[in-house]
Design a protein around this motif. Structure first.
Motif, PDB file in Angstrom:
ATOM      1  N   ALA A   1      61.110  27.660  75.970  1.00  0.00           N
ATOM      2  CA  ALA A   1      61.049  27.046  77.339  1.00  0.00           C
ATOM      3  C   ALA A   1      61.873  26.893  78.141  1.00  0.00           C
ATOM      4  O   ALA A   1      61.539  26.469  79.747  1.00  0.00           O
ATOM      5  CB  ALA A   1      60.561  25.449  76.697  1.00  0.00           C
TER       6      ALA A   1
ATOM      7  N   ALA B   1      55.237  27.152  76.839  1.00  0.00           N
ATOM      8  CA  ALA B   1      56.340  27.933  75.554  1.00  0.00           C
ATOM      9  C   ALA B   1      55.328  28.144  74.509  1.00  0.00           C
ATOM     10  O   ALA B   1      55.872  29.235  73.714  1.00  0.00           O
ATOM     11  CB  ALA B   1      57.333  27.591  74.971  1.00  0.00           C
TER      12      ALA B   1
ATOM     13  N   ARG C   1      60.102  34.746  75.830  1.00  0.00           N
ATOM     14  CA  ARG C   1      61.429  33.994  76.420  1.00  0.00           C
ATOM     15  C   ARG C   1      61.521  35.525  77.977  1.00  0.00           C
ATOM     16  O   ARG C   1      61.086  34.547  78.606  1.00  0.00           O
ATOM     17  CB  ARG C   1      62.625  33.622  75.194  1.00  0.00           C
ATOM     18  CG  ARG C   1      63.893  33.009  76.355  1.00  0.00           C
ATOM     19  CD  ARG C   1      64.784  32.346  75.815  1.00  0.00           C
ATOM     20  NE  ARG C   1      65.926  34.651  75.602  1.00  0.00           N
ATOM     21  CZ  ARG C   1      66.321  34.677  75.116  1.00  0.00           C
ATOM     22  NH1 ARG C   1      67.000  33.883  75.077  1.00  0.00           N
ATOM     23  NH2 ARG C   1      66.572  35.911  74.749  1.00  0.00           N
TER      24      ARG C   1
END
Ligand code: ADP
Ligand code: MG
Length: 230
Positions: free
Chosen positions: A105, A122, A154
């Motif tokens: 996130a 996320a 990510r």
């Protein structure tokens, strides 16, 4: 997407300097899947760091998404990185005291996205890499392959145009490497440009194009069989 002309880079070594990139020309189009190969010390990471706006070149031109990159301060570079680029490193570079979902996130925080939405997005990306059940675990509780999948989630969470991977399988066993490569292939099939550094021939052969670097110059730049037979 990435256009490089006569790129040079040296590092100062005392009062000398080490000339690492000696006039590279490279054009990577949107949607390509490219490997850069070369022995250790040949300048692969130096090139990727310049492409990734983590370091500056000395001379030559670099265009990212059509924009000439010059005299970027750190703030502007960070904005461009967040907007266009996703990174995957050999050593994962996760934040050790944050959970998997918090790590994924984080780039969204820098985009000013609120907590709830950050978390939801996320989770969606953790699901994509098959780690939904590991969301609340710390990196120290995960295997190397799982950490790299978190790092890939990510890298993707901001929907970058280009994913830059520096020896992403370098710290992984061959089965896990295979899974990571499958993930990069899938990302590429979805339309993302993927630029991966490796010194392993069997990893490079899974991409569509292999660029070989030696002594600071590109010595070959060829499509692989994958591309030729598609
Ligand atoms: P590769 O990723 O292909 O192994 P690098 O791009 O990391 O190679 O390094 C190329 C050369 O530049 C090596 O000789 C390395 O020691 C040197 N080098 C890399 N980064 C620095 C730096 N920040 N300062 C001085 N020399 C560096
Ligand atoms: Mg390197």
């Amino acid at each position: 997407m990435i256009k490089i002309e006569k790129l040079h880079k040296s590092y100062p070594i005392g009062k000398d300097s080490l000339h690492v990139l000696k006039g590279l020309d490279l054009h990577i189009k949107e949607g390509e899947f490219v490997a850069i190969m070369g022995s250790s010390g040949s300048g692969k990471s130096t090139l990727l760091n310049i492409v990734g706006l983590l370091d500056e070149h000395d001379s030559g031109n670099y265009y990212l998404n059509g924009q000439l990159i010059e005299k970027l301060d750190e703030k502007k570079a960070a904005i461009l990185r967040n907007k266009f680029l996703g990174f995957v490193f050999q050593s994962f570079n996760l934040i050790n005291y944050k959970t998997a979902v918090e790590n994924v996130a984080l780039p969204l925080y820098y985009q000013g996205i609120g907590r709830k939405e950050r978390h939801d997005i996320a989770m969606q990306y953790l699901r994509k890499v098959g780690l939904e059940d590991w969301a609340n675990h710390l990196p120290s509780e995960m295997s190397g392959g799982q950490k790299q999948r978190v790092a890939i989630a990510r890298a993707l969470v901001t929907k970058p145009k280009v994913v830059l991977a520096d020896e992403p399988t370098g710290a992984l066993d061959s089965t896990t490497s295979e899974a990571v490569m499958e993930m990069l292939k899938e990302i590429n099939r979805e339309g993302m440009t993927v630029f991966v550094i490796t010194h392993e021939e069997d990893i490079a052969e899974q991409t569509d194009r292999i660029v070989r670097l030696k002594d600071g110059v590109i010595i070959s730049d060829e499509l692989t069989n994958n591309k030729a037979t598609v």
